[in-house]
Design a protein around this motif. Structure first.
Motif, PDB file in Angstrom:
ATOM      1  N   GLN A 189      54.373 -11.551 -77.726  1.00 24.83           N
ATOM      2  CA  GLN A 189      53.003 -11.345 -77.245  1.00 24.83           C
ATOM      3  C   GLN A 189      52.018 -12.151 -78.088  1.00 24.83           C
ATOM      4  OE1 GLN A 189      52.471  -9.675 -74.522  1.00 24.83           O
ATOM      5  NE2 GLN A 189      50.235  -9.912 -74.512  1.00 24.83           N
ATOM      6  N   ASP A 190      52.244 -12.249 -79.387  1.00 28.91           N
ATOM      7  CA  ASP A 190      51.374 -13.045 -80.255  1.00 28.91           C
ATOM      8  C   ASP A 190      51.420 -14.523 -79.874  1.00 28.91           C
ATOM      9  OD1 ASP A 190      50.636 -10.804 -81.599  1.00 28.91           O
ATOM     10  OD2 ASP A 190      51.917 -11.149 -83.346  1.00 28.91           O
ATOM     11  N   SER A 193      49.401 -15.128 -76.753  1.00 26.70           N
ATOM     12  CA  SER A 193      47.960 -15.038 -76.945  1.00 26.70           C
ATOM     13  C   SER A 193      47.449 -16.038 -77.973  1.00 26.70           C
ATOM     14  CB  SER A 193      47.589 -13.615 -77.380  1.00 26.70           C
ATOM     15  OG  SER A 193      48.239 -13.280 -78.588  1.00 26.70           O
ATOM     16  N   LYS A 195      48.035 -16.146 -81.299  1.00 25.37           N
ATOM     17  CA  LYS A 195      47.669 -15.579 -82.594  1.00 25.37           C
ATOM     18  C   LYS A 195      48.350 -16.332 -83.729  1.00 25.37           C
ATOM     19  CE  LYS A 195      46.599 -10.837 -81.229  1.00 25.37           C
ATOM     20  NZ  LYS A 195      46.930  -9.404 -81.436  1.00 25.37           N
ATOM     21  N   THR A 199      51.415 -13.937 -88.903  1.00 30.20           N
ATOM     22  CA  THR A 199      51.178 -12.500 -88.855  1.00 30.20           C
ATOM     23  C   THR A 199      52.455 -11.751 -89.177  1.00 30.20           C
ATOM     24  OG1 THR A 199      49.488 -12.810 -87.143  1.00 30.20           O
ATOM     25  CG2 THR A 199      50.410 -10.582 -87.398  1.00 30.20           C
TER      26      THR A 199
END
Length: 354
Positions: A189-190, A193, A195, A199
């Protein structure tokens, strides 16, 4: 400690034996890897304390019955059941998912108990498979069954029918690598999107409460992410993940064959990969999934025995060993024995042998 049987003690591979593993007279084979580990690391790695705590709890719960047979015999029986993988039957979910050995034992028990579903060609829905899981673990969470079904169905049509083999191999991946896959879903998902790839993904706890998987949008379902970047993130995850994860070399093999892939595409590839199934070691190859000669023989023996016990006493033969059947009756009974039957009843708690 002499009665203990952990994964290493029970399942030594041939490689460790050929590498010069040794044993004392009357003891199990000891692998060099085990001897090289400090005591506290070995206990933690093999979850010995988990089994000791569970054994003591059961000892206290059954102390009145155990008193007449002895504590030493109880621990012997308990750790024999751990070694054989029958210790997880009818236990609470928090216990069956507490260690990798417990998870593999549960997968093996589910296959052996319900492989007749696949042998008969039956197709079941997600909720029907969940009912089968609850026969072995009454509080098995519906969420894990739903996630396994989505690997097969690739959509939200949870009322669709699935074959036993398709569900079983998808369920194996989702159940055994549950925490790892939750982290993978967050990484995916990161990436979708955009990101920061640095992370940190914090694995979920082992308490049985799993974090809800992030919702994957239509764009993620259709286009996916770049496979090379996805592998870089997964490689870092495997290095620091404290729960079980697939062998990194096999993950790299899967991702090296595509340029882009979706999250569920990755899960399907994991569930169908022959090498990952072998590395996990709980289930046979797909071609042998319906074959379990040892279980079939045991089930047939139980059926014949139950029929013998149902025979009225006055109709039983007078000669020793006749068991109430003439030779022809015995042969006819064996010929009528079905090849696929209900699972063998195995008590999950210690009971004194007859």
């Amino acid at each position: 400690m002499g009665a203990m049987a952990t994964e290493t003690d029970c399942n030594l591979d041939s490689g460790s034996q050929k590498a010069g593993a040794w044993k004392l007279p009357g003891q199990r084979m000891l692998s060099p890897e085990r001897l090289a580990l400090p005591d506290y690391e070995y206990l933690a790695q093999r979850h010995v304390l988990t089994y000791m705590e569970d054994a003591v709890c059961q000892l206290l719960e059954n102390r009145e019955d155990i008193g007449q047979y002895g504590i030493a015999r109880f621990f012997t029986e308990y750790f024999n059941s751990v070694c054989q993988g029958t210790h997880i039957l009818f236990r609470e979910f928090s216990f069956i998912q507490a260690t990798p050995h417990n998870r593999a034992s549960f997968l093996r028990a589910f296959w052996r108990c319900f492989r007749t579903v696949g042998k008969n060609g039956d197709l079941l829905t997600m909720r029907e498979y969940h009912c089968l899981l609850q026969l072995l673990c009454p509080d098995f969470p519906l969420e894990l069954t739903q996630k396994a079904a989505r690997i097969v169905l690739m959509d939200d049509a949870m009322d669709c029918l699935m074959s036993f083999s398709d569900f079983l191999f998808a369920f194996q991946i989702q159940f055994y690598y549950s925490e790892f896959l939750d982290s993978v879903a967050a990484i995916y998902q990161d990436l979708l999107s955009g990101k920061n790839p640095n992370t940190v993904i914090v694995p979920t706890s082992s308490s049985g409460q799993h974090r809800q998987r992030p919702a994957l949008g239509d764009a993620g379902m259709l286009d996916g992410v770049e496979a090379s970047l996805f592998y870089q993130r997964l490689e870092n995850l495997c290095d620091r993940h404290k729960y079980s994860c697939p062998p990194p070399a096999l993950v790299r093999e899967i991702l090296s064959n595509v340029q882009r892939l979706t999250f569920y595409g990755f899960l399907v590839a994991l569930s169908k990969h022959h090498g990952i199934n072998q590395a996990l070691g709980a289930l046979p190859d797909k071609g042998d999934l319906m074959h379990d000669p040892a279980m079939d023989e045991e089930l047939e023996r139980l059926v014949v025995r139950s029929r013998l016990y149902r025979t009225p006493r006055q109709h039983r033969g007078k000669e020793p060993g006749a068991f109430g059947f003439q030779r022809r009756d015995k042969l006819e009974a064996l010929e009528r024995v079905p090849s696929a039957l209900a699972p063998t009843p195995n008590p999950y708690r210690w009971e004194p042998r007859e």
